[in-house]
Design an enzyme around this catalytic site. Structure first.
Site, PDB file in Angstrom:
ATOM      1  CB  CYS B  77      -2.650 -11.702   4.500  1.00 24.07           C
ATOM      2  SG  CYS B  77      -1.299 -11.682   3.298  1.00 24.07           S
ATOM      3  CG  HIS B 175      -2.549  -6.805   4.708  1.00 18.03           C
ATOM      4  ND1 HIS B 175      -2.297  -7.528   5.857  1.00 18.03           N
ATOM      5  CD2 HIS B 175      -1.782  -7.360   3.749  1.00 18.03           C
ATOM      6  CE1 HIS B 175      -1.407  -8.477   5.602  1.00 18.03           C
ATOM      7  NE2 HIS B 175      -1.076  -8.400   4.325  1.00 18.03           N
ATOM      8  CD  GLU B 177      -3.973  -5.577   8.383  1.00 17.43           C
ATOM      9  OE1 GLU B 177      -5.063  -5.896   7.869  1.00 17.43           O
ATOM     10  OE2 GLU B 177      -2.929  -6.241   8.253  1.00 17.43           O
TER      11      GLU B 177
END
Lengths: 251, 194
Positions: B77, B175, B177
């Site tokens: 990001c 993202h 994650e």
């Protein structure tokens, strides 16, 4: 292409889910983490946890829950309910929340939005707005929709965006709990006037209601609780229905 | 494997640590140059505003450490954006690893872009077993245009770089994650890069 989001909302009290949930395959129906994992596996795009605890230990209990969710769940989640300070938000984000939603505290102290955006960035600040029509005017309400204010919905939404909020979660108190569909006309006006994403909330009863809120209501995301908790619809089936209606979704 | 997440006070890094835990890896959060230099893999995260994040990097001297790394580095990001030449956000001069300038989406679209979008034109082993048009989760107002270092493309207002690579440096705008199984696959691929 950016897809439309489906967001189950879990009401939390003292670290447990509040409303009864109808999941036979759950070992512990009151455990928000287990329910969150199931929703994530079924294709939910995000989750919202709304804390309605009123005890003194609520902050710590909520922070612990946020951490357990962040450990186990691989999709983004927002935490709301009783958040009123920069410190509140800091604790929740440090524990792994992706976004926080503020509501009454923003109405009482609009400057809080600017402070949170300056410290944490627009991307994690959602402003939730509860409103209801009184004599033909949409008025913002506080404390879970119980206390009316003089504030006009569309003006408040504009101020919220100007102060830097990343998203608006709009709940129509006139539609919430009715299962008769979302407040699409109002949502469409909000979505057209504002240049940040709008999450529709209140009124979901069947799959067509979601189709309508994305097409007629121009919503960017739709939030619902009971239709998912009571298995009135599966998220996968809902997304197939949306796709068949030409709405981009993640399947 | 020694995996570090660069901790310079720019945003929520717990989620990244937890995502690696779910894959069976324990990441070290650190701002120590020696720890970062000796790691096998480096994650460079970032959430928030570009110029203040860049100032934090400079204050800790990490602006010199990161571009000199030789092991695989993954910017996520804002981390990816800071690895570019510059960002329009706060008129920020970046680390200059990727030769492109980060700019803002116009008012023709809602900003920030929030939600799940698709990645296409996948060009790196970072995307092994990831399919064209798989979905990833993004939250951002600024983007890196398509350039020679682009290894994945997403579309919002226009086609832009969803991921960049130059040598040992990788950056993703999304993202991983928070991107469900697709994201987990990408993180695993990063750990397994040869």
């Amino acid at each position: 292409m950016l897809t439309k989001r489906i967001i189950p909302c879990l009401d939390i009290k003292d670290g447990r889910t509040v409303k009864g949930v109808n999941f036979v395959d759950l070992r512990d129906a009151g455990d928000p983490v287990e329910l969150a994992k199931i929703y994530a596996d079924e294709g939910a795009d995000e989750l919202v946890f709304l804390d309605i605890s009123a005890t003194e230990e609520r902050r710590k209990t909520l922070a612990d829950l946020v951490k357990r969710v962040a450990e186990k769940v691989n999709i983004p989640f927002t935490v709301g309910g009783g958040i009123s300070s920069v410190e509140d938000v800091d604790v929740l984000l440090q524990n792994g929340a992706d976004k926080v939603s503020i509501n009454s505290s923003a109405v009482k102290n609009p400057e809080l939005i600017n402070e949170l955006v300056a410290k944490f960035g627009s991307q994690c600040i959602v402003v939730a707005i509860d409103a209801k029509q009184i004599n033909g005017e949409w008025r913002v309400h506080l404390v879970g929709g119980k206390v009316p204010t003089e504030i006009e919905l569309f003006q408040w939404a504009q101020e919220v965006e100007e102060r830097g909020a990343g998203e608006i979660l709009f709940t129509s108190m006139d539609h919430d709990g009715t299962k008769n569909g979302f407040a699409n006309e109002t949502l469409a006006k909000l979505s057209t006037e504002r240049n940040i994403p709008i999450i529709a909330s209140g009124g979901a009863g069947n799959m067509q209601h979601f189709v309508d809120t994305f097409i007629e209501g121009k919503a960017d995301a739709a939030l619902a609780a009971s239709v998912f908790h009571f298995k009135e619809m599966e998220i996968k089936d809902l997304k197939k229905k949306l796709q068949n209606n030409g709405i981009p979704v993640r399947l | 494997m020694k995996l570090v997440i660069v901790n310079y006070g720019a945003g929520n890094i717990q989620s990244i640590k937890f995502a690696f835990q779910r894959l069976g890896y324990e990441a070290v959060l650190t701002d120590d140059a020696e720890e970062i230099n000796t790691a096998d893999r480096v994650i460079f995260p970032g959430v928030g505003e570009a110029s203040s994040a860049m100032n934090k990097l400079k204050a800790s001297g990490l602006d010199k450490v990161i571009p000199a790394l030789r092991q695989p580095v993954l910017g996520i990001c804002l981390g990816m954006q800071l690895m570019c030449h510059s960002s329009e956000e706060g008129n920020t001069l970046g680390l200059g690893i990727f030769d492109t300038d980060v700019v803002r989406f116009t008012k023709n679209v809602k900003v920030p872009q929030i939600g799940w979008n698709q990645i296409t034109n996948l060009k790196s082993s970072l995307f092994r077993d990831v399919a064209e048009k798989d979905h990833i989760y993004l939250v951002h107002s600024y983007y890196a245009p398509i350039c020679k270092e682009t290894i994945a493309v997403s579309e919002y207002e226009l086609a832009y770089s969803s991921a960049l690579q130059k040598g040992n440096f990788y950056g993703v705008q999304f993202h991983p994650e928070k991107s469900s199984k697709v994201g987990e696959r990408i993180l695993k691929n990063f750990l397994e890069l040869s």
